[in-house]
Design a protein around this motif. Structure first.
Motif, PDB file in Angstrom:
ATOM      1  N   SER A  45      75.413  14.468  -3.243  1.00  0.00           N
ATOM      2  CA  SER A  45      74.323  15.477  -3.026  1.00  0.00           C
ATOM      3  C   SER A  45      74.972  16.815  -2.740  1.00  0.00           C
ATOM      4  CB  SER A  45      73.318  15.047  -1.869  1.00  0.00           C
ATOM      5  OG  SER A  45      73.964  15.272  -0.844  1.00  0.00           O
ATOM      6  N   CYS A  46      76.158  17.040  -2.309  1.00  0.00           N
ATOM      7  CA  CYS A  46      76.756  18.301  -2.475  1.00  0.00           C
ATOM      8  C   CYS A  46      77.064  18.712  -3.765  1.00  0.00           C
ATOM      9  CB  CYS A  46      77.927  18.217  -1.182  1.00  0.00           C
ATOM     10  SG  CYS A  46      77.611  17.389  -0.076  1.00  0.00           S
ATOM     11  N   THR A  77      78.642  -2.955   4.537  1.00  0.00           N
ATOM     12  CA  THR A  77      79.661  -2.015   4.392  1.00  0.00           C
ATOM     13  C   THR A  77      79.510  -1.553   2.994  1.00  0.00           C
ATOM     14  OG1 THR A  77      81.465  -3.415   5.329  1.00  0.00           O
ATOM     15  CG2 THR A  77      82.393  -1.692   4.448  1.00  0.00           C
ATOM     16  N   PHE A  82      76.765  -0.990   1.541  1.00  0.00           N
ATOM     17  CA  PHE A  82      75.389  -0.387   1.796  1.00  0.00           C
ATOM     18  C   PHE A  82      75.849   1.236   2.253  1.00  0.00           C
ATOM     19  CE2 PHE A  82      72.537   1.095   4.978  1.00  0.00           C
ATOM     20  CZ  PHE A  82      71.462   1.685   4.039  1.00  0.00           C
ATOM     21  N   LEU A  83      76.660   0.848   3.317  1.00  0.00           N
ATOM     22  CA  LEU A  83      77.233   2.138   3.890  1.00  0.00           C
ATOM     23  C   LEU A  83      78.041   3.100   2.896  1.00  0.00           C
ATOM     24  CD1 LEU A  83      76.477   2.664   6.847  1.00  0.00           C
ATOM     25  CD2 LEU A  83      78.675   1.947   7.449  1.00  0.00           C
ATOM     26  N   VAL A 128      75.287  10.690  -0.162  1.00  0.00           N
ATOM     27  CA  VAL A 128      75.348  11.826   0.874  1.00  0.00           C
ATOM     28  C   VAL A 128      76.264  12.972   0.329  1.00  0.00           C
ATOM     29  CG1 VAL A 128      75.850  12.888   3.206  1.00  0.00           C
ATOM     30  CG2 VAL A 128      74.403  10.809   3.087  1.00  0.00           C
ATOM     31  N   LEU A 129      77.547  12.491  -0.156  1.00  0.00           N
ATOM     32  CA  LEU A 129      78.525  13.551  -0.458  1.00  0.00           C
ATOM     33  C   LEU A 129      78.122  14.036  -1.937  1.00  0.00           C
ATOM     34  CD1 LEU A 129      81.834  11.961   1.063  1.00  0.00           C
ATOM     35  CD2 LEU A 129      80.462  13.876   1.464  1.00  0.00           C
ATOM     36  N   VAL A 156      70.067  24.321  -8.114  1.00  0.00           N
ATOM     37  CA  VAL A 156      71.566  23.666  -8.117  1.00  0.00           C
ATOM     38  C   VAL A 156      72.020  23.330  -9.478  1.00  0.00           C
ATOM     39  CG1 VAL A 156      73.518  22.253  -7.337  1.00  0.00           C
ATOM     40  CG2 VAL A 156      72.005  23.450  -5.818  1.00  0.00           C
ATOM     41  N   CYS A 164      75.721   4.934   0.861  1.00  0.00           N
ATOM     42  CA  CYS A 164      75.088   5.722   1.486  1.00  0.00           C
ATOM     43  C   CYS A 164      75.725   7.133   1.521  1.00  0.00           C
ATOM     44  CB  CYS A 164      74.499   5.367   2.775  1.00  0.00           C
ATOM     45  SG  CYS A 164      73.153   4.265   2.788  1.00  0.00           S
ATOM     46  N   LEU A 165      77.184   6.838   1.924  1.00  0.00           N
ATOM     47  CA  LEU A 165      78.078   7.972   2.069  1.00  0.00           C
ATOM     48  C   LEU A 165      78.365   8.676   0.700  1.00  0.00           C
ATOM     49  CD1 LEU A 165      80.878   6.433   4.356  1.00  0.00           C
ATOM     50  CD2 LEU A 165      79.032   7.798   4.857  1.00  0.00           C
TER      51      LEU A 165
END
Lengths: 311, 533
Positions: free
Chosen positions: B19-20, B6, B8-9, B16-17, B247, B12-13
C-alpha cells in the motif's frame, strides 16, 4: 459391589490422567523444560522477544522516552514538515512536522492496547463457548458450531469492516468489531480439544467420582487446551494489529490527531513517490516487525509445547 | 495449520507494504483501448488528462456543477467567453459574434455565428439558443439563477437573439459562464440526467464523446465539422481518466501516462515533488478560487455569533497560507478574493488570536469546551489538523469528517440539523463577479444549493440585490454595496475565509499553449493546446 466398582473407577482415572499427560505433554514439568531448552537457543526468538519488549516499553513510557511527547500526541510543528531522518529526528518528521519516532511510539500504545483487548476478550468468549459446546454436545454444540461457521465463512477483515461501519469508527467499536470477528476461532479450537478428550476414560472417571462439570472443565479440559490457545493468541496479537491497521487505513480507525499506524500509512503514502518514504514507511515497518515478532514468538511457543516436534 | 497462518500473515504484510508503493492497479493503467489503437501511429495527437471524481453527479450541461465541467468545456460552447487575465477585452465572442445592450441594461441582442452544427446534426440558430436557455431555466439547477432576470427571448431572425430582462444584468458575462450557460441541441430539450449519464451529449464544441466508461474514463474525439476548423498538430483524442486516488494519479504522471493534472486531484505537496521530474512542469497562476468554511447558523453552538467569532479567531490563517498550496496562496480579505472587482480592499478583521477566541467562548458559555464537526475534502487534511490543534488549545474538540464534495454536499445541504457546524468549500465562481461568491454562499434559501451555513439575513439579501441591479447601470455604487455586504458577513462571522488559492497544474513538459483562465479554473480548452514535436 458398589464399593469395588468405585475403587476400580478411581484406578482407571489415575492411569487415564497419566495417558492424557503423555498425549498433550502440557503438564509434565520435565518434558516442558526439555522442549523449552530446545527452542531457547533460537536467535529469532531472542530477536522477536527483545523487539517486542522494546516496543512495549517504548509504548508504555512514550511520554517520557521521547522529547517530542506533545508531537506524538498530535501537536503539529509545521516548520519541521517532512524533515528527513537526522540526529534530531531519527525517523524523520511527518507531513505535519511531527517527530516520526514519537508518532510511532504513540501509535504502538493504541495498537498494542487494541490487540491485547481484542485477543483477550476473544479468548475469554471462545473458551466459554468452546468448553460449553464441547462438553454439553448435542443441540447446544450444534448451535454453537453453526454460529462459528457463519462467522468463519467471511474473511475477517471484510466482516470487521462491516461491523465497524455499523458500530461507527473509533477505538471502542474497533475492539468490539474485531473481538466479534475473532472469538469463533478460539471457540472452535477449545471445542475440538474438549471433544477429543470428552470420552477419554479419565474424564469419565472424574465424572463418575462426582466432579462437577465446571470442575472437569477447569481442572481437566482447560489445561489441555491451554498450549494451543496460547500459541494462537500470540500469533493473533500480530494478526489483529494488521487487521486494525487495515481498518484505519481505509478510514475506519481513530481520527487525527491520535497516532495510529494505519492512519499514518494512509496519510503518508502521498509523500512516498516524492521521496519522503519515512512518513508511510516507518509505520509500515512497525506493523510488519511487530506482527512478525508475534508470529515468531507464537511459533516458538507451539514448538515448545509440541512433544512430537523434534528440534 | 501453521503454514496457512504463516501464509496469511505474509500476505497481510505484503498488502500493508504494497500500500506504500503499489504500482497502479491494472484498471487504471492505460489500456489497449480502441481509441489508442485507432489513432494514428504518432501519439502526438492524443492527450490524457485526469478528472476527479470517478462518480459524476450530473453530465447534463444545464445542471453540471463540479468536475464534469473540466470535460464539458471541450464539448459544449457558450455564446461568449471570458478572456484570460490581462486581455484587452474581458469577454470575447463564442457562439455569438457580437452583442449589444440597451442603456437600461434590460435588452440584450446577440448576433450568432453562422455555419455551426451540433454534434447530433441539429443546426445552431436563434431558436436553438432560445430552447437551450429556456431548458436551463426550466431545470433550475446549478447556476440557473443567473438566467432568472431573462423574462423573454425573441428570435427576430435565425441568427439574432434578443433577451428581454426583468432586471438589468450583465448578460454578456453571464453567457460566458462555464456553469449552466452551455448551449445545447434543441433535439435534447426533454432529455434527463440518465440520458446524459449514459454517455450522450449534444454540444457544438470541438470535441464529441467517443466513449464513456463510467468510473474509468471518458474519451472525446475531434468533431470534424467544428466551425473553427482544424489545424495540423491539434489533438484528435482527449482521454479523461477518472481518478479518485492522488497516489495513482502521481504514479501515472511519473510514468508519462497523464498530460494534465490539477491541484484538486493531486495535492500541492505532491506537485512540489513532481516539479523537478523530467517531462513534467508545475504551472502556477493567480486564480479567483478560494477556500471558504461556512459555519452552520441553524444549530448550536455555531448559531451563536460569539462562537462563530471565536472560531474565526482560532483559525491558523498564516500557517495555512504557508503550508497549503505550496505557500502560494494569499490571506483572504473576505468572501470575494483578489482578482475580482468589488473585493473589500481592507484585510479581514479576524486574525489568529486564541486569547480573544477563548474569552468569546467563555462569554458564550462554552468556557468548559465544546465539540464541533468539520467537513472538508480529504486533501485538505493538513489544514484541518492545523485548525484542530489550535482549537484544542481553547478546549474545543474538532471532529474531522473528510469526504469528497460529491459525497458530503448533498446530505449536508438537505438537513441543517444534521449538517456539520463547519463545511469547507473550495469555491470557483460561476461568473467572475462578487455576486457569484456572495449570492451562492450566503443568500438565504429555502433549500440551499451552496449556502452550506444556512445563512439567512434579509438585510444582506436586500443589499446584494441592490448591488446586482447596479452592476450594469452604476458599477461604482455596486462596488460600494458589495464591500458593505462583505463587512456585514464579517460582523456576523458568517464564515471563515481560509485563503485565496492560486491555480496549480502539473502539465507534461511538451504540452504547449496552456494559459490559465481564472474564469475556467482547471478546465483546459484542449482545442488551443498542442504537443511540441
Amino acid at each position: 459391589m458398589d464399593v469395588l466398582r468405585r475403587s476400580g473407577a478411581v484406578g482407571d482415572a489415575g492411569t487415564a490422567a497419566g495417558d492424557a499427560r503423555r498425549v498433550t505433554g502440557a503438564a509434565t514439568g520435565r518434558g516442558r523444560t526439555r522442549r523449552w531448552r530446545r527452542v531457547a537457543g533460537r536467535p529469532a526468538l531472542w530477536l522477536s522477544g527483545l523487539f517486542l519488549a522494546a516496543v512495549v516499553a517504548g509504548a508504555l513510557l512514550a511520554p517520557w522516552v521521547t522529547p517530542y511527547a506533545d508531537e506524538g500526541a498530535g501537536a503539529p510543528n509545521i516548520a519541521h514538515k517532512l524533515l528527513a531522518p537526522s540526529w534530531e529526528h531519527p525517523l524523520g518528521a511527518d507531513e505535519m512536522g511531527r517527530d516520526m519516532l514519537a508518532r510511532v511510539l504513540y501509535g504502538a500504545r493504541s495498537s498494542l492496547a487494541l490487540a491485547l483487548l481484542v485477543v483477550s476478550s476473544s479468548v475469554v468468549v471462545g473458551v466459554i463457548v468452546g468448553l460449553a459446546a464441547g462438553y454439553a454436545g448435542g443441540w447446544a454444540d450444534e448451535a454453537a458450531m453453526r454460529t462459528t461457521d457463519v462467522f468463519l465463512a467471511f474473511p475477517n477483515l471484510l466482516l470487521a469492516i462491516l461491523l465497524v461501519t455499523v458500530l461507527g469508527g473509533g477505538f471502542v467499536s474497533t475492539v468490539l468489531a474485531l473481538a466479534l470477528v475473532w472469538w469463533p476461532i478460539y471457540a472452535l479450537l477449545v471445542r475440538g480439544q474438549v471433544v477429543s478428550l470428552r470420552s477419554q476414560p479419565f474424564i469419565e472417571a472424574a465424572r463418575a467420582t462426582g466432579v462437577t462439570p465446571l470442575g472437569i472443565m477447569r481442572r481437566h479440559l482447560l489445561p489441555n487446551a491451554l498450549t494451543p490457545l496460547l500459541v494462537y493468541a500470540t500469533i493473533d496479537l500480530g494478526a489483529v494489529i494488521l487487521v486494525a491497521a487495515g481498518l484505519s487505513f481505509i478510514g475506519l480507525g481513530p481520527q487525527p490527531p491520535a497516532a495510529d499506524w494505519g492512519v499514518m500509512i494512509y496519510s503518508g503514502r502521498q509523500y512516498v513517490l516524492g521521496g519522503s518514504w519515512w512518513v508511510a514507511g516507518v509505520p509500515g515497518l512497525a506493523i510488519m516487525l511487530t506482527a512478525l515478532a508475534f508470529a515468531v514468538l507464537g511459533d516458538t511457543l507451539r514448538d515448545a509445547g509440541d512433544p512430537r516436534q523434534r528440534g | 495449520m501453521k503454514s496457512v497462518r504463516t501464509l496469511f500473515l505474509a500476505l497481510c504484510l505484503v498488502a500493508v507494504l504494497s500500500s506504500c508503493a503499489a504500482p497502479p492497479p491494472a484498471s487504471v493503467q492505460p489500456p489497449a483501448t480502441p481509441a489508442t489503437q485507432d489513432a494514428p501511429a504518432s501519439s502526438a495527437n492524443i492527450a490524457r488528462a485526469a478528472v476527479e471524481p470517478s462518480a459524476f453527479l450530473d453530465l447534463d450541461p444545464s445542471a453540471a456543477c463540479t468536475a464534469e465541467l473540466w470535460i464539458l468545456n471541450n464539448v459544449y460552447e457558450t455564446l461568449t467567453r471570458y478572456t484570460p487575465t490581462g486581455s484587452a477585452e474581458a469577454i470575447e465572442p463564442g457562439l455569438a459574434t457580437s452583442w449589444s445592450a440597451s442603456d437600461d441594461g434590460l435588452t440584450w441582442t446577440f448576433h450568432l455565428r453562422e455555419g455551426v452544427t451540433f454534434h447530433d446534426g441539429a443546426a445552431f440558430d436563434a431558436s436553438a439558443v432560445k430552447q437551450s436557455v429556456e431548458r436551463t431555466q426550466r431545470l433550475g439547477q446549478c447556476a440557473a439563477y443567473l438566467f432568472e432576470p431573462i423574462s423573454e427571448i425573441e428570435t427576430p431572425d435565425p441568427y439574432t437573439v434578443v433577451f428581454k430582462l426583468s432586471q438589468p444584468a450583465p448578460l454578456d458575462a453571464i453567457m460566458a459562464s462555464p456553469y449552466s450557460a452551455w448551449i445545447t441541441s434543441p433535439l435534447i430539450a426533454d432529455k434527463d440526467a440518465a440520458w446524459f449519464a449514459a454517455g450522450n451529449e449534444a454540444g457544438t464544441g470541438p470535441y464529441r464523446y467517443e466513449r464513456y466508461e463510467p468510473g474509468q474514463r471518458l474519451v472525446v474525439q475531434r468533431y470534424e465539422d467544428y466551425w473553427g476548423g482544424w489545424e495540423p498538430g491539434q489533438f484528435d483524442t482527449i482521454i479523461f481518466e477518472l481518478l479518485d486516488d492522488s497516489v495513482v494519479a502521481e504514479q501515472m504522471l511519473r510514468a508519462g501516462q497523464l498530460d494534465f493534472v490539477n491541484q484538486l486531484i493531486i495535492t500541492p505537496d505532491q506537485m512540489a515533488g513532481l516539479d523537478g521530474v523530467e517531462g513534467l512542469r508545475l504551472d502556477t497562476a493567480p486564480s479567483v478560487a478560494n477556500w471558504i468554511i461556512n459555519l452552520n447558523h441553524r444549530r448550536a453552538p455555531t448559531n451563536d455569533v460569539r462562537v462563530r467569532q471565536a472560531l474565526a479567531y482560532s483559525f491558523p490563517y498564516t500557517a495555512v497560507v504557508a503550508n497549503a498550496v505550496l505557500g502560494k496562496g494569499t490571506l483572504a480579505h473576505g468572501a470575494v478574493p483578489a482578482g475580482v472587482w468589488g473585493q473589500d480592499p481592507e484585510p479581514q478583521r479576524y486574525i489568529e488570536d486564541l486569547d480573544k477566541a477563548r474569552s468569546l467562548l467563555e462569554e458564550a458559555g462554552y468556557g468548559d469546551g465544546m465539540e464541533i464537526t468539520f467537513s472538508y475534502d480529504p486533501p485538505e487534511e493538513p489544514t484541518a489538523e492545523l485548525w484542530q490543534a489550535n482549537l484544542a488549545k481553547i478546549g474545543v474538540t474538532l471532529n474531522l469528517e473528510p469526504a469528497d464534495i460529491t459525497t458530503r454536499w448533498e446530505p449536508a445541504r438537505r438537513s441543517p440539523e444534521l449538517a456539520p457546524e463547519a463545511f469547507m468549500l473550495r469555491w470557483a465562481p460561476d461568473i467572475v463577479d462578487p455576486y457569484s461568491y456572495l449570492f451562492n454562499l450566503f443568500h438565504s434559501e429555502e433549500e440551499p444549493l451552496w449556502n452550506m451555513g444556512f445563512y439567512n439575513d434579509p438585510a444582506f439579501d436586500a443589499l446584494l440585490e441592490q448591488a446586482r441591479l447596479e452592476t450594469v447601470t452604476d458599477p461604482a455604487a455596486a462596488t460600494a454595496d458589495y464591500i458593505a455586504a462583505q463587512r456585514m458577513l464579517a460582523d456576523d462571522a458568517a464564515a471563515i475565509y481560509a485563503l485565496d488559492v492560486p491555480e496549480l497544474n502539473i502539465i507534461a513538459g511538451d504540452i504547449q499553449g496552456y494559459v490559465t483562465n481564472p474564469a475556467y479554473s482547471h478546465m483546459p480548452y484542449w482545442y488551443d493546446l498542442r504537443r511540441e514535436q
